[in-house]
Design a protein around this motif. Structure first.
Motif, short mmCIF file in Angstrom:
data_model
loop_
_atom_site.label_atom_id
_atom_site.label_comp_id
_atom_site.label_asym_id
_atom_site.label_seq_id
_atom_site.Cartn_x
_atom_site.Cartn_y
_atom_site.Cartn_z
N PHE A 37 0.85 -1.18 0.00
CA PHE A 37 0.00 0.00 0.00
C PHE A 37 0.89 1.23 0.00
N ARG A 38 0.32 2.37 -0.34
CA ARG A 38 1.05 3.63 -0.24
C ARG A 38 0.12 4.71 0.28
N GLN A 39 0.73 5.71 0.92
CA GLN A 39 -0.04 6.78 1.51
C GLN A 39 0.71 8.10 1.40
N ALA A 40 0.06 9.07 0.78
CA ALA A 40 0.59 10.42 0.70
C ALA A 40 -0.01 11.25 1.83
N PRO A 41 0.66 12.34 2.24
CA PRO A 41 0.13 13.16 3.33
C PRO A 41 -1.29 13.64 3.05
N GLY A 42 -2.16 13.47 4.03
CA GLY A 42 -3.53 13.92 3.90
C GLY A 42 -4.42 13.03 3.07
N ARG A 43 -3.92 11.90 2.62
CA ARG A 43 -4.71 11.01 1.78
C ARG A 43 -4.89 9.66 2.44
N GLU A 44 -5.88 8.92 1.96
CA GLU A 44 -6.12 7.58 2.45
C GLU A 44 -5.04 6.63 1.95
N ARG A 45 -4.84 5.58 2.71
CA ARG A 45 -3.89 4.56 2.29
C ARG A 45 -4.44 3.84 1.05
N GLU A 46 -3.61 3.74 0.01
CA GLU A 46 -4.02 3.26 -1.29
C GLU A 46 -3.42 1.89 -1.60
N PHE A 47 -4.25 0.99 -2.07
CA PHE A 47 -3.79 -0.33 -2.48
C PHE A 47 -2.94 -0.24 -3.74
N VAL A 48 -1.79 -0.87 -3.74
CA VAL A 48 -0.89 -0.88 -4.89
C VAL A 48 -0.93 -2.23 -5.60
N ALA A 49 -0.66 -3.30 -4.86
CA ALA A 49 -0.63 -4.63 -5.45
C ALA A 49 -0.58 -5.66 -4.35
N THR A 58 -2.66 -9.21 -7.94
CA THR A 58 -3.69 -8.22 -8.19
C THR A 58 -3.04 -6.84 -8.11
N TYR A 59 -3.25 -6.01 -9.13
CA TYR A 59 -2.72 -4.66 -9.15
C TYR A 59 -3.83 -3.66 -8.90
N GLY A 60 -3.44 -2.50 -8.38
CA GLY A 60 -4.41 -1.49 -7.99
C GLY A 60 -5.07 -0.77 -9.14
N GLY A 92 5.04 8.82 -1.74
CA GLY A 92 4.30 8.46 -0.55
C GLY A 92 5.08 7.49 0.31
N VAL A 93 4.52 7.16 1.44
CA VAL A 93 5.08 6.11 2.28
C VAL A 93 4.51 4.79 1.81
N TYR A 94 5.38 3.87 1.49
CA TYR A 94 4.98 2.56 1.01
C TYR A 94 5.04 1.56 2.15
N TYR A 95 3.92 0.87 2.36
CA TYR A 95 3.78 -0.08 3.45
C TYR A 95 3.60 -1.49 2.93
N CYS A 96 4.25 -2.41 3.57
CA CYS A 96 4.03 -3.83 3.33
C CYS A 96 2.95 -4.32 4.29
N ALA A 97 2.05 -5.16 3.80
CA ALA A 97 0.99 -5.72 4.61
C ALA A 97 0.88 -7.21 4.35
N SER A 98 0.32 -7.93 5.31
CA SER A 98 0.13 -9.36 5.15
C SER A 98 -1.15 -9.80 5.84
N ARG A 103 -8.41 -8.38 -0.34
CA ARG A 103 -9.17 -7.16 -0.48
C ARG A 103 -8.29 -5.93 -0.53
N ARG A 104 -8.86 -4.85 -1.07
CA ARG A 104 -8.11 -3.62 -1.30
C ARG A 104 -8.20 -2.62 -0.16
N ASP A 105 -9.09 -2.84 0.78
CA ASP A 105 -9.24 -1.94 1.91
C ASP A 105 -8.16 -2.22 2.95
N ALA A 106 -7.40 -1.20 3.32
CA ALA A 106 -6.32 -1.38 4.27
C ALA A 106 -6.79 -1.94 5.60
#
Length: 122
Positions: A37-49, A58-60, A92-98, A103-106
C-alpha cells in the motif's frame, strides 16, 4: 506474531526505477497474502498490489500495472515491488501488509510494516 520490514525507499527523479522489498518473520499462514500500500500526506492509504501464496497478483490499477511488477519468494518470505518509470504522483510512504485477504481496503489487512518513504522529484 508477524514482523514486516520494508527497505528500498528513497529520493529519485521522475522516470527512474526503484525496487522495494519486504521481508516477513511469521508463521506462514499469517502471510498467505502479502501486499503493498502507499499513503501520501492527507490522503487515504491506497492499495498498490497484492500477491498470494500461489503467485497470483492483483494490481491497484492500470497506471500501476503498466509500470510496477510484484514478485514473491516463498523460501525467504520476501515480496518485492519493482517500480519503473516512476512519477511524482507515486510519492508516498509505502507499506508492506500481510494476512489472509485479497481485499483492497487497508482495514482488512492484519499486519503492517513500518513503511518506507518514496519521493519522486520532477
Amino acid at each position: 506474531h508477524v514482523q514486516l520490514v520494508e527497505t528500498g525507499g528513497g529520493l529519485v527523479q521522475a522516470g527512474a526505477s526503484l525496487r522495494l522489498s519486504c521481508t516477513a518473520s511469521a508463521r506462514t499462514f499469517d502471510i498467505d497474502v502479502m501486499a503493498w500500500f502507499r499513503q501520501a500526506p492527507g490522503r487515504e492509504r491506497e492499495f498498490v498490489a497484492a500477491i498470494d501464496w500461489t503467485g497470483q497478483i492483483t494490481y491497484g490499477g492500470d497506471s500501476v500495472k503498466s509500470r510496477f511488477a510484484l514478485t514473491r519468494n516463498n523460501r525467504n518470505n520476501t515480496v518485492s515491488l519493482q517500480m519503473d518509470s516512476v512519477k511524482p504522483e507515486d510519492t508516498g510512504v509505502y507499506y508492506c501488509a500481510s494476512g489472509r485477504t485479497t481485499r483492497r481496503d487497508a482495514r482488512d489487512w492484519a499486519y503492517w510494516g513500518q513503511g518506507t518513504q518514496v519521493t519522486v522529484s520532477s
